[in-house]
Design an enzyme around this catalytic site. Structure first.
Site, mmCIF file in Angstrom:
data_model
loop_
_atom_site.group_PDB
_atom_site.id
_atom_site.type_symbol
_atom_site.label_atom_id
_atom_site.label_comp_id
_atom_site.label_asym_id
_atom_site.label_seq_id
_atom_site.Cartn_x
_atom_site.Cartn_y
_atom_site.Cartn_z
ATOM 1 N N HIS A 47 0.863 -1.187 0.000
ATOM 2 C CA HIS A 47 0.000 0.000 0.000
ATOM 3 C C HIS A 47 0.892 1.227 0.000
ATOM 4 O O HIS A 47 1.938 1.228 0.647
ATOM 5 C CB HIS A 47 -0.899 0.007 1.245
ATOM 6 C CG HIS A 47 -2.037 0.957 1.132
ATOM 7 N ND1 HIS A 47 -1.908 2.306 1.376
ATOM 8 C CD2 HIS A 47 -3.333 0.754 0.777
ATOM 9 C CE1 HIS A 47 -3.073 2.889 1.173
ATOM 10 N NE2 HIS A 47 -3.955 1.975 0.807
ATOM 11 N N ASP B 108 -7.968 -5.535 -0.396
ATOM 12 C CA ASP B 108 -8.430 -6.345 -1.529
ATOM 13 C C ASP B 108 -8.118 -7.833 -1.381
ATOM 14 O O ASP B 108 -8.753 -8.659 -2.021
ATOM 15 C CB ASP B 108 -7.803 -5.825 -2.836
ATOM 16 C CG ASP B 108 -8.376 -4.480 -3.225
ATOM 17 O OD1 ASP B 108 -9.599 -4.321 -3.137
ATOM 18 O OD2 ASP B 108 -7.590 -3.588 -3.597
#
Ligand code: CMC
Length: 385
Positions: free
Chosen positions: A270, A321
């Site tokens: 991320h 996700d």
């Protein structure tokens, strides 16, 4: 301005990494113990105790609703399930192999042309448009998908909540104990997906909104941006990877080979959350429980092996996700509807950001670091050799 070559005198950060690009009261992204908060409320509390509708209300209207306000909000959503004629007609002519995100992008653009508030850019009209999109997007996705796959059309049911309806329209599941468990996990995933500060799609929406274009134009830009595999498209890519790996015996080798060949393993890493994504632990727990409820732990087991190996080999943690894909596989949601399902939720955050941007607008117009040739002398075409 600069004293060298017209470049602005500011720190340059590729990909705007670490740059504060605006103000927002919607969401606090924090890697520390406090994790993620929507308008001050901890994401863990919302995921455990709230419904997605409550969270959408919180983001769009600014505070948690009372019971009566929530009932009115749900009734408002129910009243807007019907798609306008031109959008129905569009669904009937989309190419059979079109990706649902592309259908959604064009469909939302078309919804903008048919919106009763199309000519009104006020705060109140933007709230109405966002609520309308919150209701229309699931219907648009499901209708187009069902038509494209020769499945009978289903209408959302007034007896089901937002996530139960979404699950029903995407998978035909409803009513039994397993369907209820799935809908609750879907609801948690929608709560987690609803908002995340200046991520790429939200920023795209805010850039568009800062020109004072209309809300649907800004959301159309956001949908196109979310589709990319480095952003919302990652959930589909994770499911593709799990399906390719197939069994837990192959998982560790698969990921080591992927890393050796410098491939990105989807669902990990991320830009902001380098020490882990607080949303991931929440959806992981939900995916584990759902795996047991469904009596199918295969995807979850493969996922935990990938997770462990990625932490060992790269120090990278799963993002939202990753385990969401495990949960959606168990629910039987068609894979190319994972990112559209993300849109069903993020529309709440996008709408709130467009409203916030336009309430305190300043055109977003940064500078580029010029890297082209030095000044050139123009040679007329006839003299060029
Ligand atoms: N698999 C393998 N290596 C990775 C990954 C990954 N998923 N993510 C980052 N790296 C490596 C990257 O190769 C680089 O290594 P090195 O320094 O040896 O070259 C290092 O980690 C730093 O990567 P980066 O690209 O500079 O980091 P970033 O902050 O620009 O990237 C990211 C963030 C999300 C684009 C990236 O982690 C990625 O591509 N992840 C996979 C796609 C994904 O899961 N996206 C969903 C993002 S979160 C939810 C959402 O937005 O929908």
């Amino acid at each position: 301005m600069s004293d060298t070559g017209g470049n602005p005198k500011t720190d340059y950060s590729p990909g705007l990494e670490g740059v504060l690009a605006g103000e927002s009261a919607l969401c606090q992204v924090d890697e520390g113990a406090s994790g993620l908060r929507y308008r001050g409320y901890a994401i863990g509390d919302l995921a455990e105790q709230a419904s997605f509708e409550e969270v959408a209300y919180l983001l769009l209207l600014g505070r948690l609703p009372t019971r009566k306000e929530l009932d009115d909000f749900s009734a408002q959503l129910r009243a807007q399930w019907v798609l306008p004629g031109p959008v129905e007609a569009f669904i009937g002519v989309v190419p059979p192999d079109a990706h649902p995100m592309d259908i959604l992008r064009t469909g939302v653009s078309l919804l903008g042309m048919t919106d009763p508030d199309a000519a009104d850019g006020s705060h109140e009209a933007n709230v109405r448009k966002s609520i309308r999109l919150l209701a229309q997007i699931p219907v648009l996705i499901a209708s187009a998908y069902r038509l494209g796959h020769a499945k009978r059309q289903v209408q959302p049911s007034a007896d089901l909540n937002f996530s139960e309806n979404l699950l029903y329209m995407l998978t035909d599941r409803q009513g039994d104990k397993t369907a209820r468990a799935m809908a609750r996990v879907l609801d948690v995933s929608l709560i987690l997906y609803a908002e995340h500060e200046f991520n790429a799609s939200t920023f795209a929406a805010r850039v568009a909104a800062s020109t004072l274009t209309d809300l649907h134009a800004a959301i159309t830009a956001a949908i196109g941006t979310l589709k990319g595999p480095l952003h919302g498209g990652a959930n589909e890519a994770v499911a593709a990877m799990l399906l390719e790996i197939k069994s837990r015996d192959r998982a560790e080798r698969w990921v080591r080979e992927a890393l050796a060949s410098k491939r990105r393993v989807m669902g990990f890493g991320h830009r902001v959350l380098k020490q882990g994504d607080p949303r991931s632990a929440i959806i992981q727990r939900q995916a584990e429980i759902l795996s047991r409820t469904c009596g199918d732990t295969r995807w979850y087991e493969i996922a935990t092996i990938l997770d462990r190996t990625m932490q060992q080999e790269k120090g990278l943690y799963p993002n939202l996700d990753f385990y969401t894909a495990v949960a959606y596989l168990l629910m039987g949601i068609p894979r190319d509807l994972y990112t559209p399902a993300f849109v069903c939720s993020r529309i709440a955050g996008w709408g709130a950001h467009v409203i916030e941007q336009q309430d305190h607008n300043r055109l977003i117009r940064p500078r580029a670091l010029y890297t082209g040739p030095p000044p050139q002398t123009y040679v007329p075409l006839a003299q060029r050799t």
